[in-house]
Design a protein around this motif. Structure first.
Motif: not given
Length: 260
Positions: A42-46, A62-68
């Motif tokens: 899934v991709r979430m944008r905005g 990944t959130i803000w480019g960081v793997e969580v």
């Protein structure tokens, strides 16, 4: 600002829909509940992800480019040393890990005993009650020890509780019908018996036995594509069930205490 007219589907239930590749654009999904939903890739944008509560199998997020996930696992390990059981690779590590998990559960069972009568049978947000959770742990032990490892002819305790996908198949596994009233004491007696069985098996556990091929996944369909598992992997499933369901149980007990 452009006015958008929304179709009002508040409170609706969307179930068993194949929505792969679907696009959700400018939808209002506040307070929505996603249960057992496949969200691979899934991709979430905005999005506005505020005060959300996410629980499930998380890998590669990944959130803000960081793997969580690695960050979450490291924090859980810091808070809960008993999670070392999930990485046990030698017989001594396996035995020590299982005992750490039992001490964790013993403390929580003691806490429930001190809470108001009926607490063990309260469901929070449709999740299993504490009694039902204990019953499911009995089922998990039976599946991965008595069936997968020991290949017993009658592996299941009748009070075991099936995971939701298999519910309705109680007769197949010799379990009491879904909805049967079971007390906390009855569930704990069944669990104590299964804990004793695990301890007995671990007492003589060797490295060769730990690494042994235990056959196919006990929940497979018996086909050629069923994955094979080692004894260590089977025990890891039991340990993971103990850890994860303790997390769910303590989460819900905290909610019950707050609602008091």
């Amino acid at each position: 600002m452009v006015d958008i007219e929304f179709e009002d589907r508040r409170g609706s239930r969307i179930q068993h829909q194949d929505l792969r590749g679907a696009q959700f654009v400018r939808d209002r999904m506040g307070d929505a509940v996603f249960r057992d939903v496949g969200l691979q890739r899934v991709r979430m944008r905005g999005v506005e992800l505020t005060d959300a509560d996410i629980d499930g199998e998380i890998d590669g997020l990944t959130i803000w480019g960081v793997e969580v996930a690695p960050l979450l696992i490291a924090e859980l390990d810091r808070r809960h040393p008993e999670r070392s059981a999930l990485r046990a690779r030698t017989p001594d590590e396996v035995r020590a890990g299982y005992e750490a998990l039992q001490r964790m559960w013993d403390a929580t069972i003691g806490r429930v005993r001190e809470m108001p009568p009926g607490t063990a049978d309260v469901s929070v947000d449709g999740e299993w009650s504490f009694t039902e959770t204990i019953r499911h742990l009995v089922l998990a032990t039976d599946a991965w020890l008595n069936l997968a490892i020991l290949r017993r002819e009658q592996p299941f305790h009748p009070l075991g509780l099936l995971f939701w996908e298999a519910q309705g198949l109680e007769d197949r596994y010799g379990l009491v019908p879904l909805g049967t009233a079971v007390t906390l004491d009855e569930a704990l007696a069944a669990r104590a018996d299964r804990v004793a069985q695990v301890r007995a098996h671990l007492t003589g556990l060797t490295q060769d036995e730990l690494d042994r091929d235990a056959g196919t996944n006990p929940w497979g369909d018996g086909g050629a594509d069923d994955s094979r598992v080692t004894v260590r992997q089977c025990l890891r499933v039991i340990f993971d069930e103990e850890w994860q369901h303790h997390r769910y149980a303590t989460r819900d007990l905290a909610t019950i205490a707050t609602q008091g």
